[in-house]
Every structure is written in structure tokens, then in C-alpha cells.
Design an enzyme around this catalytic site. Structure first.
Site, PDB file in Angstrom:
ATOM      1  N   ASP A  92       0.845  -1.186   0.000  1.00 33.43           N
ATOM      2  CA  ASP A  92       0.000   0.000   0.000  1.00 33.43           C
ATOM      3  C   ASP A  92       0.884   1.241   0.000  1.00 33.43           C
ATOM      4  O   ASP A  92       2.043   1.197   0.419  1.00 33.43           O
ATOM      5  CB  ASP A  92      -0.950   0.002   1.196  1.00 33.43           C
ATOM      6  CG  ASP A  92      -0.252   0.256   2.517  1.00 33.43           C
ATOM      7  OD1 ASP A  92       0.692  -0.497   2.839  1.00 33.43           O
ATOM      8  OD2 ASP A  92      -0.618   1.213   3.228  1.00 33.43           O
ATOM      9  N   GLU A 156      -0.098  -0.562   5.730  1.00 36.70           N
ATOM     10  CA  GLU A 156       0.884   0.025   6.648  1.00 36.70           C
ATOM     11  C   GLU A 156       0.750   1.538   6.719  1.00 36.70           C
ATOM     12  O   GLU A 156       0.850   2.137   7.793  1.00 36.70           O
ATOM     13  CB  GLU A 156       2.296  -0.363   6.203  1.00 36.70           C
ATOM     14  CG  GLU A 156       3.392  -0.024   7.226  1.00 36.70           C
ATOM     15  CD  GLU A 156       3.920   1.398   7.105  1.00 36.70           C
ATOM     16  OE1 GLU A 156       4.528   1.884   8.082  1.00 36.70           O
ATOM     17  OE2 GLU A 156       3.722   2.029   6.043  1.00 36.70           O
ATOM     18  N   HIS A 423       6.411   9.877   0.746  1.00 34.81           N
ATOM     19  CA  HIS A 423       5.210  10.574   1.222  1.00 34.81           C
ATOM     20  C   HIS A 423       5.037  11.944   0.581  1.00 34.81           C
ATOM     21  O   HIS A 423       4.007  12.592   0.805  1.00 34.81           O
ATOM     22  CB  HIS A 423       5.189  10.728   2.756  1.00 34.81           C
ATOM     23  CG  HIS A 423       5.068   9.453   3.503  1.00 34.81           C
ATOM     24  ND1 HIS A 423       4.557   9.376   4.789  1.00 34.81           N
ATOM     25  CD2 HIS A 423       5.394   8.169   3.174  1.00 34.81           C
ATOM     26  CE1 HIS A 423       4.571   8.122   5.213  1.00 34.81           C
ATOM     27  NE2 HIS A 423       5.084   7.374   4.244  1.00 34.81           N
TER      28      HIS A 423
END
Length: 451
Positions: A92, A156, A423
Site C-alpha cells: 500500500d 501500513e 510521502h
């Protein structure tokens, strides 16, 4: 790289690795099914099942975890009497944020300036490919000398604890002599690093209400309590003047005594704008690895465009609190909630909701597995010695595994070095790092089997 047969095999497999990572990155496997179709995550999970099956894995399973996502499990038997190593990654990914800010589409792997760009390329679909490369290199050079279990998590990034709860309910499934978590990264590209500590994390949603409905700011502003202003006061109370995290009762003065993070290097890695100060006190390593850190992840309030002259009746925010090893995440959450209630002004009604939580982790770097990894990394990165560093991020599963299997050694390596920008927009992976770390993992498995 040197004329090591394992290294030569990995080098020859890199075009295949790029093709596979291209396929894997194409799945929009964000485990938030309000934003992205469940079918994207299921597609990524099935891709991994097929990849493991082609490498001879047995007992393949899509594990339905309690948070409504799937983790992939497989087992590759080794020689009789051999040790067992569990390899971890997750498929993920974080949402791409502002897709327009990406130089190239986030779910397409694109090579640019010697790096491969795409969401999940480093965190952590690249980790899946790293494990595959290491195993293929060993199979081509005498075989895999240990029993291998692979677990690839499906949620996660969401912090919803699905795999942790599943592991607690099925403790026999992930038993191993050593666990290699492929979700960390080198301190700097080209500097082989194991991660010795992880901060824990808690996510709390805060709701502040003051009125039955919004009011005209001209008619009522000045006396009517503004919920958005109250929320801003609460959020501001979580930081001292220098930006240090200040949660009532939560210690924040610990020091990091290992590898240091030079301030200028941090400014460059974080892309801090010229003239803007860093926040907090102590060394950078103290701040990002050894102390708690609060972050406001989002606020629900009217956008500037289209805003009306109104006193807001309600407002809410999502708050993240990272906590270092030695601090219990459950207790830290209670302190955060108590702080929010104590610092809410004007008698405003406030409520908190716990969204996710995970404990911090500290590895035993004196263990035999670490010696095997140090030897492997010295070969994969000629002229470099393995370093130990902290990581400010959280991998809640680590602490769950450490609790379930206290005798098991846990190592953290991976592809998320600073240039990877995980991210953030324009996440990328260094193919050189992927190649060298795959060699290191393969040599580690061989060294560990002989130790």
C-alpha cells in the site's frame, strides 16, 4: 560493483526489476477505499502472489486482516534444519497528494536523472522487488540457504493495525529466527545503514463546537465564540515558542547518542526555505529520533475561496504525535487527549477520537544477525562500514513482532533514503540503492545461514 557472483547476478536482473516495479507502481494501492478503489489494492496483492508463486513459494495466501485489507503471505522452504528468516514489505502507498505537482504521473514509473520516479517506488513497492532480487540471486548461485517467509502488508500507511491484529491472533504464522523489515532506508544514499529505532505514533481527531450554527460575523462577531479560533488556540498550545512539542506531562528532553544528523544536511534534505528556522531544541538527531513530535495533519475549515463572513460553529483537526522508544504510545495518547481538553478555551465543547496507534521500537544491534548484515553491507558497499541510525517514522508492526517473538532478531533496511522524498510529491528510488541493497540482503541470508 565488484566481481562477486551474487552482485553480477543482481546487476543482470536490474532490467527485469525495473519492469516489475513499473507494473507494481501502476496499481493505485492506497488503502483508503473512500479515495481509491479496493480493486487497485487487490490487484497489487495478486501481482505479489503471482511473483512469489513463480519463485517457488508455497502456502501462498491473501490474509484478510481485521481492518478490511489484505496482506500477502508465502513460504519458501530451505535446507533441512536451516534457520528461518521473515522478509517484510508493504504494497500500500500514500496518496499522491497534488497530482499536478508531480513532474510525471505518480502511478507511472519514469526514469529521470538516474532515478526512478513513482508513488511507492521506494516506500515500499521497491522493497518487494528488493526481496525478489535477493532471492533470485541466491537461487542462481547455489540456492537459498534458509527457510524464507514473506509477508507483504496492505495497510501500513494507514496505521489501522490490520496486520498487527492478525499476527496477534495467529502468532505461529510469522515465527522466525530473524525478521528483515525492508521499509527503512540508508541515512544517505550510498551509506549502508540499519535503523536501530523507530518512533511510535498516535493519530487523534479533534472536534471543537461552540454554536448551534454559523453566525454573521458582523452581527455576532466579537462576542460569539468562534470554534475555529478555539481550535487554533488548542493547536498552538501543543508547541513552545521555539516549535518544540509541548504536551502536558510528556517528557521531551531525551538525547540521541549515535550517528548525528548535521543541521545543514537536514535543511537540504527537508528543503527548508532560505531564512526559515528549524524548530525545536537540541541536535537534529535529538529532535527527529529521540523526542516526541506533534504535527497537525489537516484542519476542516472553510477554504479561502468562497468563504463567507461567518463565525464558525464547529471545526476539527487531525493530529499526529510521534513518540520515541521508552515512551508508551497508549499513555502518550492519554496525555495528548488530556492536554487538548485542558487547553480548549471559552468552555467550548471538545471531543477526541483515536484513529490509529503504534508503539515505538528499539533493535538489539549487538545481535548475531547484525554482524551478518554488517559483513554483507561491507561487500555490497565497498569501502563503507554499516552505520546505525534512528528513524523518525513509525512501523507499528515492528513492536508487535518484538512482543510476540522476544527472541527473534529484527533488522530494518530499505530504500527510503532522503532523496527518495517518500510521502511527498515526486517520490523516487535510486536504482543503485536497489541493486546494492538487494546484494546486501542476499549476502546477509548466506552469512546468517552459516553463523
Amino acid at each position: 560493483m565488484s566481481s562477486n557472483p551474487v552482485a553480477e547476478t543482481v546487476a543482470s536482473l536490474m532490467p527485469r526489476a525495473k519492469a516489475e516495479l513499473t507494473e507494481l507502481v501502476a496499481f493505485k494501492s492506497v488503502a483508503d477505499f473512500d479515495q481509491y478503489p479496493r480493486s487497485e489494492s487487490e490487484g497489487a496483492a495478486n501481482w505479489i502472489v503471482d511473483a512469489l508463486r513463480s519463485e517457488g513459494f508455497q502456502d501462498l495466501a491473501l490474509l484478510d486482516t481485521p481492518d478490511g485489507t489484505q496482506s500477502v503471505y508465502g513460504y519458501l522452504p530451505g535446507p533441512e534444519g536451516a534457520k528461518t528468516v521473515l522478509l517484510y514489505a508493504h504494497y500500500d502507498v500514500q496518496p499522491p497528494l497534488d497530482e499536478a505537482a508531480w513532474t510525471t504521473p505518480p502511478f507511472e514509473l519514469v526514469e529521470r536523472d538516474g532515478r526512478w520516479y513513482g508513488r511507492g517506488s521506494a516506500d515500499c513497492k521497491g522493497g518487494v522487488v528488493m526481496h525478489l532480487l535477493a532471492l533470485r540471486a541466491l537461487k542462481a548461485n547455489g540456492g537459498v540457504p534458509v527457510h524464507v517467509k514473506v509477508i507483504v502488508e496492505g495497510s501500513e500507511e494507514q496505521g489501522t493495525g490490520g496486520l498487527e491484529r492478525y499476527a496477534e491472533e495467529h502468532p505461529e504464522l510469522l515465527t522466525a529466527d530473524t525478521i528483515v523489515i525492508g521499509d527503512a532506508g540508508n541515512f544517505r544514499a550510498g551509506l549502508p545503514t540499519v535503523t536501530a529505532t523507530l518512533r511510535g505514533m498516535t493519530l487523534v481527531r479533534v472536534q471543537v463546537d461552540t454554536l448551534e450554527g454559523n453566525l454573521h460575523s458582523g452581527q455576532f462577531g466579537g462576542a460569539a465564540p468562534d470554534a475555529l479560533a478555539a481550535l487554533i488556540r488548542v493547536l498552538d498550545s501543543l508547541r513552545a515558542k521555539d516549535g518544540s512539542t509541548t504536551v502536558d506531562g510528556l517528557a521531551g528532553e531525551a538525547a540521541w547518542d549515535g550517528l548525528q544528523y548535521e543541521e545543514q544536511a537536514f535543511r537540504e534534505d527537508a528543503k527548508v526555505l532560505d531564512g526559515v528556522e528549524l524548530i525545536g531544541s537540541g541536535t537534529v538527531a535529538d529532535r527527529v529520533w529521540a523526542r516526541p513530535a506533534v504535527t497537525v495533519l489537516g484542519i476542516d475549515c472553510p477554504p479561502v475561496v468562497g468563504a463567507t463572513p461567518s463565525v464558525q460553529a464547529g471545526a476539527r483537526a487531525l493530529i499526529s504525535l510521534r513518540v520515541p522508544p521508552g515512551v508508551d504510545a497508549v499513555e502518550a495518547t492519554k496525555l495528548l487527549e488530556a492536554h487538548i481538553e485542558a487547553h480548549t478555551p471559552w468552555g467550548a465543547r471538545v471531543s477526541t477520537e483515536r484513529i490509529g496507534q503504534g508503539q515505538a521500537f528499539r533493535a538489539d544491534t549487538s545481535s548475531p544477525a547484525y554482524a551478518s548484515m554488517a559483513e554483507a553491507m561491507a561487500v555490497a558497499y565497498p569501502g563503507q562500514e554499516m552505520q546505525s541510525a534512528g528513524m523518525g517514522g513509525s512501523i507499528p508492526l515492528c513492536n508487535t513482532l518484538a512482543s510476540l517473538y522476544p527472541e527473534t532478531e529484527i533488522l530494518l533496511i530499505g530504500l527510503s533514503e532522503p532523496e527518495a522524498q517518500i510521502h511527498a510529491v515526486n517520490e523516487s528510488v535510486s536504482p543503485d540503492e536497489l541493486e546494492r541493497l538487494s546484494v546486501a540482503e542476499a549476502l546477509f541470508l548466506r552469512n546468517y545461514a552459516a553463523s
